[in-house]
Design an enzyme around this catalytic site. Structure first.
Site, PDB file in Angstrom:
ATOM      1  N   GLY A 144       3.953  -0.253  -1.134  1.00  0.00           N
ATOM      2  CA  GLY A 144       3.958  -0.803  -2.482  1.00  0.00           C
ATOM      3  C   GLY A 144       5.265  -0.507  -3.203  1.00  0.00           C
ATOM      4  O   GLY A 144       5.775  -1.346  -3.959  1.00  0.00           O
ATOM      5  N   TYR A 159       0.850  -1.194   0.000  1.00  0.00           N
ATOM      6  CA  TYR A 159       0.000   0.000   0.000  1.00  0.00           C
ATOM      7  C   TYR A 159       0.885   1.242   0.000  1.00  0.00           C
ATOM      8  O   TYR A 159       1.723   1.422   0.881  1.00  0.00           O
ATOM      9  CB  TYR A 159      -0.890  -0.035   1.245  1.00  0.00           C
ATOM     10  CG  TYR A 159      -2.043   0.950   1.286  1.00  0.00           C
ATOM     11  CD1 TYR A 159      -2.192   1.976   0.371  1.00  0.00           C
ATOM     12  CD2 TYR A 159      -3.018   0.843   2.269  1.00  0.00           C
ATOM     13  CE1 TYR A 159      -3.258   2.855   0.414  1.00  0.00           C
ATOM     14  CE2 TYR A 159      -4.097   1.722   2.341  1.00  0.00           C
ATOM     15  CZ  TYR A 159      -4.202   2.727   1.413  1.00  0.00           C
ATOM     16  OH  TYR A 159      -5.257   3.608   1.478  1.00  0.00           O
ATOM     17  N   CYS A 160       0.718   2.104  -1.017  1.00  0.00           N
ATOM     18  CA  CYS A 160       1.421   3.390  -1.096  1.00  0.00           C
ATOM     19  C   CYS A 160       2.932   3.172  -1.025  1.00  0.00           C
ATOM     20  O   CYS A 160       3.492   2.444  -1.828  1.00  0.00           O
ATOM     21  CB  CYS A 160       0.910   4.319   0.007  1.00  0.00           C
ATOM     22  SG  CYS A 160       1.459   6.038  -0.153  1.00  0.00           S
ATOM     23  N   LEU A 161       3.616   3.758  -0.053  1.00  0.00           N
ATOM     24  CA  LEU A 161       5.058   3.574   0.090  1.00  0.00           C
ATOM     25  C   LEU A 161       5.404   2.109   0.328  1.00  0.00           C
ATOM     26  O   LEU A 161       6.463   1.630  -0.106  1.00  0.00           O
ATOM     27  CB  LEU A 161       5.580   4.451   1.227  1.00  0.00           C
ATOM     28  CG  LEU A 161       7.060   4.354   1.591  1.00  0.00           C
ATOM     29  CD1 LEU A 161       7.940   4.546   0.379  1.00  0.00           C
ATOM     30  CD2 LEU A 161       7.404   5.372   2.658  1.00  0.00           C
TER      31      LEU A 161
END
Length: 599
Positions: free
Chosen positions: A337, A333-335
């Site tokens: 990821g 998720y986000c960073l």
């Protein structure tokens, strides 16, 4: 005027007023003494333009003065608009029908109160503000000779200035605040002042820490982050949580979730009704989640390599010990990821296939178009951030939160200022905003590496552009199936930017576009029946072409992802209880690392 507009006056209780005044006096004295002591100790910081904002506006002003005809034309346009508004206002004051000169944008919720349209004076104030805002934005936009980066900085901070001066942010020009003052006999103003002083005291050092929600309304493991599970592994960087199974069987491959360390993992486990973790467990996944440490100054020299070695790689080793399974499905998720992508590249360099499929939630991998965050990422501002991190050993989480909040200042700053200070109301208990206020720090070395090499140099997209933990990263060598989830209103990881990262992988990629934004678009359980999502089996180079041919489906993308990931893991095994494998249970979920708050 209706009874709604003229509520009955309620004289405040003298005892309540006295108690409020006592709290205000005590808090004011503490703040003044603290600020005086800081000045005596030499801690007061003089103004400096370390972010280059003043320099950007000085450069813009100089360029603007070189084009007096354009400046005169803009002034003349404002004069014509003002004259038209005055004519319209006089027409309305005479009881005749008038057409507004300007109206708020469709998504602008600041002027939702009926008085902004029904009362001539407030309508005049509203339109005057909107005309002035439009004039100022048009004046600073497109100044000849200004480089693109400086122009973006000027436009962004001009918008911050305009948002701050909105009439809704002042008691005498906010009809809702005036009604509340009248209704409470002025008590709302006293409560607002008390709230302001409390937030100043919470912020420390003269910084205002606006409460978005009631910080005492939630407790981790009690009414948020309550999905049953155990911490089965921990090191200096993270705790690994394994969640208890829902049924008697589970999919063979465990599911590893890698959340961002900019925030805490429990955005994926807020309440039972919107917990992605609980839902994934119910779908038959053996779910493991990394809970990152909230670093102190001792972590100053921890870098991106450490997050990979002691984060994702350590988690893969631990999951194999806990379940006996070497291959996993992974979600970032986000960073988180971005780290997952780097992990895939690191594994791919050695032909390691422990991650069988990868899912990315609102993840930037190609940073060539970072959206409005680019305003904060020039050399001047990065150097300023690095100096502050060098002194403290980390970037303070509150500073990160302020940066993200500025991207949507009216919704995430000024709406709460109006509620807390002008209306004198306590913030509403809201689990998502409680999580949003639960900030984490960024280690100096890691964050500098991330900002410089990802956002500024954009090296993750380049084959061999980055060497992490001793190996060159080439995403083209990653051939596992990939599911990319972005959201159409994302202001942190704009979907057209995340789309650029999808074709970098060497295997099959499915790109899905959800409704709403960075958080609500991801935390969108099927039972909510909200937003919908778009799919397109083809990945053209242009994101606009992708969307033009995409098919919209109502409901949540969660169901679509479930079908996708299960198609890559069709085998069931007996359910696994945390602690039954080679790793004993250390403590109950959500663990102790997530409970370390910034004070």
């Amino acid at each position: 005027m209706s009874a709604e507009t003229n509520p009955p006056v309620s004289l405040p209780d003298p005892l309540v007023i006295a108690e409020t005044l006592r709290e205000i006096t005590d808090t004011s004295n503490r703040l003044m003494n603290s600020l005086l002591q800081r000045r005596l100790d030499g801690q007061a910081v003089a103004y400096s333009d370390e972010l280059g904002i003043g320099q950007a506006f000085l450069e813009m002003s100089g360029k603007l003065m070189l084009d007096p005809f354009r400046l005169a034309e803009n002034h003349l346009s404002l004069w014509r608009d003002a004259l038209e508004l005055w004519t319209s206002t006089c027409t309305g004051a005479l009881g005749l029908r008038s057409v507004p000169v300007i109206a708020p944008s469709q998504g602008d919720r600041r002027f939702k109160d009926e008085a902004w349209n029904e009362h001539v004076l407030f309508d005049f104030i509203k339109q005057s503000y909107l005309l002035g805002a439009r004039w100022l934005q048009q004046t600073v936009a497109g100044v000849d000779g200004l480089d693109e980066r400086t122009a973006r900085k000027v436009e962004f901070y001009t918008r911050q200035f305009i948002d701050a001066l909105a009439p809704t942010n002042f008691a005498l020009t906010n009809p809702e605040a005036l009604r509340e003052i009248y209704r409470t006999g002025g008590e709302s103003l006293l409560k607002g002042l008390r709230n302001l002083l409390v937030d100043l005291e919470r912020g420390g050092g003269g910084r205002l820490a606006i409460r978005m929600t009631d910080p005492d309304a939630f407790e981790l493991g009690v009414n948020v982050a309550v999905t049953p599970g155990k911490v089965v592994f921990q090191n200096a960087m993270m705790q690994l949580i394994q969640y208890a199974p829902h049924g008697k069987t589970a999919w063979r491959r465990p599911l590893l979730i890698v959340p961002p360390w900019i925030n805490k993992f429990y955005i994926l486990d807020l309440r039972e009704r919107n917990s992605f973790i609980r839902w994934a467990v119910q779908q038959g996944h053996t779910v493991f989640v990394i809970s990152w440490v909230n670093p102190s100054a001792e972590y100053a020299q921890r870098g991106f390599d450490d997050y990979l070695a002691e984060g994702t790689l350590a988690a893969l080793d631990a999951i194999e010990l806990a379940t006996g399974e070497r291959r996993v499905n992974a979600v970032g998720y986000c960073l988180g990821g971005t780290l997952l992508a780097a992990t895939l590249g690191w594994l791919g360099a050695a032909g390691d296939e422990r991650i069988a499929s990868a899912t990315f939630f609102t993840t930037m991998i190609d940073f060539s178009e970072p959206g409005e965050l680019e305003v904060f990422l020039d050399d001047v501002q990065l150097s300023s951030i690095e100096k502050r991190m060098e002194r403290a050993g980390y970037l303070d989480g509150a500073e990160m939160a302020t940066t993200f909040n500025m991207l949507r200042a009216n919704d995430l700053i000024w709406s709460f200022a109006v509620n807390n200070y002008l209306l004198g109301k306590d913030p509403f208990p809201f689990d998502l905003l409680y999580w949003n206020s639960d900030s984490t720090r960024m280690p100096a070395k890691m964050h500098s590496f991330y900002l410089r090499n990802m956002y500024q140099k954009n090296l993750l997209r380049e084959p061999g552009g980055l060497n992490i933990a001793g190996r060159p990263i080439d995403l083209g060598r990653v051939t596992v199936p990939v599911y990319f989830l972005s959201t159409i209103e994302d202001h942190i990881a704009p979907w057209k930017s995340t789309y650029l990262g999808a074709p970098l992988f060497g295997g099959p990629v499915k790109f899905v576009l959800g409704g709403s934004g960075h958080i609500a678009g991801v935390i969108n359980p099927p039972v909510a029946r909200k937003y919908g999502y778009w799919t397109n089996p083809v990945l053209p180079a242009d994101s606009g072409a992708w969307l033009a041919d995409a098919v919209q489906t109502p409901g949540s993308w969660w169901d679509d992802w479930s079908q996708w990931v299960e198609a890559h893991d069709a085998e069931r095994v007996p359910a696994r209880e945390p602690g039954d494998g080679a790793l004993p249970a250390l403590e109950d979920a959500p663990g102790s690392y997530v409970k370390r708050r910034i004070t």
